[in-house]
Design a protein around this motif. Sequence first.
Motif, PDB file in Angstrom:
ATOM      1  N   ASP A   1      10.085  62.806 -34.689  1.00  0.00           N
ATOM      2  CA  ASP A   1      10.370  62.180 -33.396  1.00  0.00           C
ATOM      3  C   ASP A   1       9.428  62.601 -32.273  1.00  0.00           C
ATOM      4  O   ASP A   1       9.304  61.888 -31.276  1.00  0.00           O
ATOM      5  CB  ASP A   1      11.834  62.420 -33.010  1.00  0.00           C
ATOM      6  CG  ASP A   1      12.755  61.509 -33.817  1.00  0.00           C
ATOM      7  OD1 ASP A   1      12.231  60.685 -34.590  1.00  0.00           O
ATOM      8  OD2 ASP A   1      13.979  61.623 -33.680  1.00  0.00           O
TER       9      ASP A   1
ATOM     10  N   ASP B   1      12.897  57.312 -41.530  1.00  0.00           N
ATOM     11  CA  ASP B   1      13.393  58.597 -41.026  1.00  0.00           C
ATOM     12  C   ASP B   1      14.869  58.715 -41.347  1.00  0.00           C
ATOM     13  O   ASP B   1      15.368  58.011 -42.250  1.00  0.00           O
ATOM     14  CB  ASP B   1      13.104  58.727 -39.516  1.00  0.00           C
ATOM     15  CG  ASP B   1      13.794  57.670 -38.669  1.00  0.00           C
ATOM     16  OD1 ASP B   1      14.583  56.878 -39.214  1.00  0.00           O
ATOM     17  OD2 ASP B   1      13.560  57.646 -37.445  1.00  0.00           O
TER      18      ASP B   1
ATOM     19  N   HIS C   1       7.839  54.723 -33.600  1.00  0.00           N
ATOM     20  CA  HIS C   1       7.195  55.313 -34.781  1.00  0.00           C
ATOM     21  C   HIS C   1       6.045  54.418 -35.270  1.00  0.00           C
ATOM     22  O   HIS C   1       4.946  54.896 -35.551  1.00  0.00           O
ATOM     23  CB  HIS C   1       8.215  55.466 -35.918  1.00  0.00           C
ATOM     24  CG  HIS C   1       9.097  56.680 -35.805  1.00  0.00           C
ATOM     25  ND1 HIS C   1       8.616  57.927 -35.468  1.00  0.00           N
ATOM     26  CD2 HIS C   1      10.436  56.841 -36.023  1.00  0.00           C
ATOM     27  CE1 HIS C   1       9.625  58.797 -35.470  1.00  0.00           C
ATOM     28  NE2 HIS C   1      10.738  58.170 -35.800  1.00  0.00           N
TER      29      HIS C   1
ATOM     30  N   HIS D   1      13.323  52.863 -31.282  1.00  0.00           N
ATOM     31  CA  HIS D   1      12.978  54.085 -32.020  1.00  0.00           C
ATOM     32  C   HIS D   1      11.929  53.826 -33.119  1.00  0.00           C
ATOM     33  O   HIS D   1      10.893  54.504 -33.172  1.00  0.00           O
ATOM     34  CB  HIS D   1      14.260  54.681 -32.609  1.00  0.00           C
ATOM     35  CG  HIS D   1      14.106  56.041 -33.190  1.00  0.00           C
ATOM     36  ND1 HIS D   1      14.579  57.185 -32.574  1.00  0.00           N
ATOM     37  CD2 HIS D   1      13.511  56.469 -34.337  1.00  0.00           C
ATOM     38  CE1 HIS D   1      14.296  58.243 -33.319  1.00  0.00           C
ATOM     39  NE2 HIS D   1      13.655  57.837 -34.394  1.00  0.00           N
TER      40      HIS D   1
HETATM   41 FE   FE2 Z   1      12.813  59.046 -35.979  1.00  0.00          FE
END
Ligand code: FE2
Length: 565
Positions: free
Chosen positions: A337, A149, A130, A126
């Motif tokens: 996201d 995040d 990013h 994840h």
């Molecule tokens: Fe995220």
Amino acid sequence: MRYVLGLSGLYHDSAACLLRDGHIVAAAQEERFSRLKHDSSLPLRATRWCLEEAGIETGDLEAVVWYEKPLRKLERMLVTQVLAFPKSWRAFSTGTLNFLTNKLWVGSAICKELEIPEEKLLFSDHHQSHAASAFYCSGWDEAAVLTADGVGEWASTSLYRGTAEGLKLLDEVHFPHSLGMVYSAFTAFLGFRVNNGEYKVMGMAPYGTPRFADKVRKVLLLSPDGSFQVNRDLVSYHWSATDSYTRAFEELFGKPRFPGSVFDPSTEEGRFYADCAASVQAVLEEALLGVVRALHERTGLSRLCMAGGVALNSVANRRILVDGPFDELYVQPAAGDAGGAVGAAMWAWREVLGGGQGGGLVPGLGKAWSESETCELLTDLKVRHETLDDQQLLERASEDIASGKVIGWVQGRFEWGPRALGHRSILADPARQGMKDHVNASIKFREAFRPFAPSVAAEAADRYFELPSGGEQPLRWMLLVTPTKTDALPSVTHVDGSARVQVVDSGLYHELIRAVGERTGHPVVLNTSFNLKGEPIVSSPVQALATFRNSGLDALYLGHQRIEK
Ligand SMILES: [Fe+2]
């Protein structure tokens, strides 16, 4: 030619991004096709369009890359919820069951829907997604990278060094310690929807003073070395993802604001909540400055790339650039996201498939409708319209704006990211008193306290706004809030004298802003996204037409076609 498809979703804001030889051919959020705001379903409509745009089929894809690792995420959910059982039952029953039935099987769902063999499916991490979405789009050979995040698999904040060899993870902060989740806890406390209303907290903050900053520092415990911890007596996500502040939090801060109630900063109650917003904003900025100073010390580099939902905090972005140690800042515009789709594809291209330099992030990466399709639609619907040439288009639109009209402006491909940047925008004259209230009350139907943004011609930007050096990219993408130098633009200046400016240096939109400047003396327009409250930004001419009819817009420009009310 080599094609890689990146996908994100199943939490919020799903998206698809297609690379051709490492360059972005098409990228879009699912909500632009499904018309469901923050649509989080598997981005199949967006995928179908990306393939159409490139003229290929799924069989032509070298790889399909999902933006996170479902099993690692499930592990985090199970571990934290078992530890907090039985209090976590509600979160378990909604979050985990949803995960087990949906996200865990995302791999097989993608293979089935796209008819691709399992070997072609890759999973990024994840925060790696990013990080890649910012670093590999920046075009820089070397940079420090910060991602922040709510939470990914386990990480909520990650520090990387990006070089020609790839992204090297230097450090990360794990759940439940999370800057994004603390900000979301305050978002819920202030009566806004989590994962949607965070920017409203940012907009509310300038009405207050950070007099509760010390209390916020009890929620978010900051250390001098840049690390931080969340006080779990005050904020706990194990019970529920949306109501994460605890009873002890309410004892510390007071009664939560009633969702949907009108915010009036002239009342004592309004000032109290504004002060809460100002306090969490101030402490978030303090925390981010601590993190970027630590990152600078670790890397010694002068350039910083950022992504993750926290990087959409355009007030904090300015603070990081102006008061932080880095000389230049690059922010992935779809920092949430949705941007994971770009990052997943970029990561695979550069670090797994051995591809070379790519990039190609421009504002218009979405679908476009041709002039003839638009004309056909208007004729079919018997909508009276006028077809203009290039010069007439600029003349008429600038004349409309200068005379106080509010126009819908639909040109070319729709934008990548959450902001309208002159492709699907509502435009008006920002120098007019009362224009903010007019646009709010008759067109956008949104909270009166929220500011509108200006778009300014690059050559004049310095006359109106303080432009921090090293912020060229975020200024072009409306990712920096900065002080204004003038009181000539009341409709785009926030209560504290700031504005979230978009600096425009080329293309048709630039020409329009210049043409407006020739008439009004100010090459600046009020620019807000072309949508009604609660709806995604319009994509197609037919959606634009529907929104035009359901709002107080005076004129609509669909490419070179002008339609009047
Ligand atoms: Fe995220």
